[in-house]
Design an enzyme around this catalytic site. Structure first.
Site, PDB file in Angstrom:
ATOM      1  N   THR A 105       0.816  -1.215   0.000  1.00  0.00           N
ATOM      2  CA  THR A 105       0.000   0.000   0.000  1.00  0.00           C
ATOM      3  C   THR A 105       0.849   1.264   0.000  1.00  0.00           C
ATOM      4  O   THR A 105       0.537   2.229  -0.686  1.00  0.00           O
ATOM      5  CB  THR A 105      -0.917  -0.016   1.248  1.00  0.00           C
ATOM      6  OG1 THR A 105      -1.754  -1.148   1.135  1.00  0.00           O
ATOM      7  CG2 THR A 105      -1.765   1.221   1.357  1.00  0.00           C
ATOM      8  N   THR A 181       2.401  -4.286   4.549  1.00  0.00           N
ATOM      9  CA  THR A 181       2.453  -4.537   5.991  1.00  0.00           C
ATOM     10  C   THR A 181       2.206  -6.002   6.365  1.00  0.00           C
ATOM     11  O   THR A 181       2.625  -6.443   7.428  1.00  0.00           O
ATOM     12  CB  THR A 181       1.414  -3.664   6.741  1.00  0.00           C
ATOM     13  OG1 THR A 181       0.121  -3.949   6.220  1.00  0.00           O
ATOM     14  CG2 THR A 181       1.731  -2.201   6.622  1.00  0.00           C
ATOM     15  N   ASP A 182       1.524  -6.759   5.490  1.00  0.00           N
ATOM     16  CA  ASP A 182       1.111  -8.116   5.891  1.00  0.00           C
ATOM     17  C   ASP A 182       2.272  -8.980   6.363  1.00  0.00           C
ATOM     18  O   ASP A 182       2.149  -9.703   7.347  1.00  0.00           O
ATOM     19  CB  ASP A 182       0.398  -8.820   4.733  1.00  0.00           C
ATOM     20  CG  ASP A 182      -1.019  -8.311   4.526  1.00  0.00           C
ATOM     21  OD1 ASP A 182      -1.399  -7.342   5.205  1.00  0.00           O
ATOM     22  OD2 ASP A 182      -1.743  -8.871   3.687  1.00  0.00           O
ATOM     23  N   LYS A 260       2.608  -7.745  13.215  1.00  0.00           N
ATOM     24  CA  LYS A 260       1.353  -7.104  12.819  1.00  0.00           C
ATOM     25  C   LYS A 260       0.248  -7.727  13.670  1.00  0.00           C
ATOM     26  O   LYS A 260       0.071  -8.945  13.658  1.00  0.00           O
ATOM     27  CB  LYS A 260       1.083  -7.320  11.329  1.00  0.00           C
ATOM     28  CG  LYS A 260      -0.156  -6.569  10.850  1.00  0.00           C
ATOM     29  CD  LYS A 260      -0.327  -6.584   9.329  1.00  0.00           C
ATOM     30  CE  LYS A 260      -1.575  -5.789   8.953  1.00  0.00           C
ATOM     31  NZ  LYS A 260      -1.800  -5.666   7.522  1.00  0.00           N
TER      32      LYS A 260
HETATM   33  N1  GLU Z   1      -1.574  -7.179   1.445  1.00  0.00           N
HETATM   34  C1  GLU Z   1      -0.719  -6.223   0.855  1.00  0.00           C
HETATM   35  C2  GLU Z   1       0.680  -6.268   1.418  1.00  0.00           C
HETATM   36  O1  GLU Z   1       0.940  -6.642   2.521  1.00  0.00           O
HETATM   37  C3  GLU Z   1      -1.252  -4.813   0.866  1.00  0.00           C
HETATM   38  C4  GLU Z   1      -1.526  -4.283   2.239  1.00  0.00           C
HETATM   39  C5  GLU Z   1      -0.408  -3.432   2.760  1.00  0.00           C
HETATM   40  O2  GLU Z   1       0.424  -2.898   2.079  1.00  0.00           O
HETATM   41  O3  GLU Z   1      -0.397  -3.285   3.940  1.00  0.00           O
HETATM   42  O4  GLU Z   1       1.575  -5.942   0.679  1.00  0.00           O
END
Ligand code: GLU
Length: 447
Positions: A105, A181-182, A260
């Site tokens: 993101t 972030t995942d 997380k």
């Molecule tokens: N699920 C995706 C990722 O971890 C997009 C969500 C995000 O960036 O936090 O890359």
């Protein structure tokens, strides 16, 4: 591959769209089951055969491409325009920071009219979106991957560690890694082990909301990360995200102690069995601890970027079939990280399978699925039995860091005695000698 296919359309939906010469961004009228819908054709993600349009009211709807569906193109789309602002003057007195983007993101900008997403991580993009950065650092940027973090692999960790090491060896003052972030906690642990003896900070940063949304945390997190990379007195892998749900401060967590913990909150990352090592507030970095590796540009980085991908993470649950353990052994896995219950237990019905695994030379280690606290396998018979089988207890490391460490250790040596010793030795702050009192709140984090 056509633009439509690249945008996720296939099967009958693709045929219908091709037959009417519709492209992404065009305005369509779709008639289905006697109802008529108008909107802009947008890309689709995931499996399924629906045609997705964005309607005038802003909502996206999916209409199943069944045989009786009719499509008409009623307007031509305008290709999304992303304007790249000019690069501002770089102040030579500021620290020189390398920002490398892996995707997620934080690295994306969306054209809400068409749903087109693009990576926005050139230096000009970043200064354009976050003009304050020009007063914080001189930046160089590079896009190494454009990958959602759930699709990253240990091979990507190796490439990333190698790229970061190159820039550090060339004399950069700090590194920032933009990341989804995942799985950012896995990567921060992986880099903590792969980049040892760091001379400067390496800070991972993500965002829960993208930079074009009013509630975005991208800019504040990024400024905090760049500030820490350029000026913090520590030289370790850290992870920068909102400290609370407000914009007041950015917490810098130690790379091996962070997880997380919430699907959507901006303060989703929490330090586990530890406190964040630093915080950034009003563009000032304050350390929370005296126990850290000091920044020293003369220190020689040691790069150890290899991970063994034949390591399994098995979560124990009541009724776990021991055949799951045998399966990995038969598949030639070299390590198994058991996510045990409580102080460090799995059912006695798994003991024979664990014994077979260890006899075949597979390293079996155990962390607690409680997440907080420390394993103590001497309290109950179950724990003592597992210890006598040769299961390695992993102190207060939570399962994901333990798993990444096991992959990394097995990437360095195959000698199971040595693996056991390294797994139980604190290398980069992953094992704390003392369990700190930590208040847990309902979000599962410390206050
Ligand atoms: N699920 C995706 C990722 O971890 C997009 C969500 C995000 O960036 O936090 O890359």
């Amino acid at each position: 591959m056509s633009e439509l296919e690249a945008s996720g359309y296939k099967g009958h939906a693709l045929q219908l769209l091709k037959a009417t010469d519709c492209g992404i961004g065009d305005i369509l009228k779709i008639i289905s089951k006697g109802k008529s819908y108008e909107g802009i054709l947008i890309p689709r993600s995931g499996a399924g055969s629906a045609i997705i349009i964005k309607m005038k009211n802003g909502y996206n709807i999916g209409i199943e491409a069944t045989v009786d569906v009719k499509i008409e193109k009623i307007g031509k789309g305008i290709a999304p325009q992303f304007e790249v602002p000019p690069l501002p003057k770089q102040n030579p007195a500021l620290p020189h920071i390398f920002i490398v983007s892996t995707g997620g993101t934080i690295a994306s900008r969306v054209d809400y009219r068409t749903g087109a997403v693009r990576t926005a991580m050139s230096a000009s993009d970043l200064y354009g979106v976050v003009p304050e950065l020009a007063d914080v650092a001189r930046i160089d940027t590079e896009i190494i991957f454009s990958i959602y973090s759930e699709n990253l692999t240990p091979q990507n960790w190796t490439e990333l560690a190698t790229k970061v090491a190159e820039r550090i060896e060339a004399g950069i003052d700090g590194v920032v890694i933009a990341h989804g972030t995942d799985t950012m906690g896995y990567t921060s642990a992986a880099l903590s082990f792969a980049l040892q003896n760091l001379p400067v900070p390496v800070i991972l940063v993500g965002a829960q909301r993208s930079s074009d949304r009013p509630s975005s945390d991208a800019a504040t997190n990024l400024i905090g990360a760049v500030k820490a990379a350029g000026e913090a007195p520590f030289a370790e892998v850290g992870l920068a995200m909102h400290e609370t749900s407000s914009d007041i401060a950015i917490a810098i967590h130690r790379g091996t102690k962070v997880r997380k913990c919430h699907t959507s909150r901006r303060d989703t990352f929490k330090s586990i069995n530890a406190s964040p090592i630093a915080r950034v507030q009003n563009l000032k970095v304050t350390m929370n601890t005296n126990s850290y590796q000091k920044r020293d540009s003369k220190r020689k980085l040691v790069l150890k970027p290899i991970f063994c991908d034949k390591v399994a993470l098995i979560k124990f649950y009541p009724g776990l079939d021991p055949a799951v353990i045998d399966f990995y052994v038969e598949k030639g896995f070299k390590g198994i990280l058991l996510e045990g219950t409580g102080l460090g237990h799995v059912s006695k019905f798994c003991f024979d399978a664990i014994k077979r695994a260890i006899e075949k030379g597979v390293v079996v280690a155990l962390a607690s699925q409680c997440i907080w606290g420390r394993v103590d396998m001497n309290v109950y018979n179950t724990g003592r039995d597992l210890l006598s089988l040769g299961v390695i207890p992993l102190e207060d490391m939570f399962p994901e860091t333990s798993f990444v460490k096991l992959m990394w250790v097995l990437g360095q040596t195959n000698d199971s005695k040595e693996v056991a010793t390294i797994m139980q030795t604190n290398l980069v702050g992953e094992i704390s000698t003392r369990t700190l009192p930590q208040n847990l709140n309902v979000d599962g984090g410390s206050q």
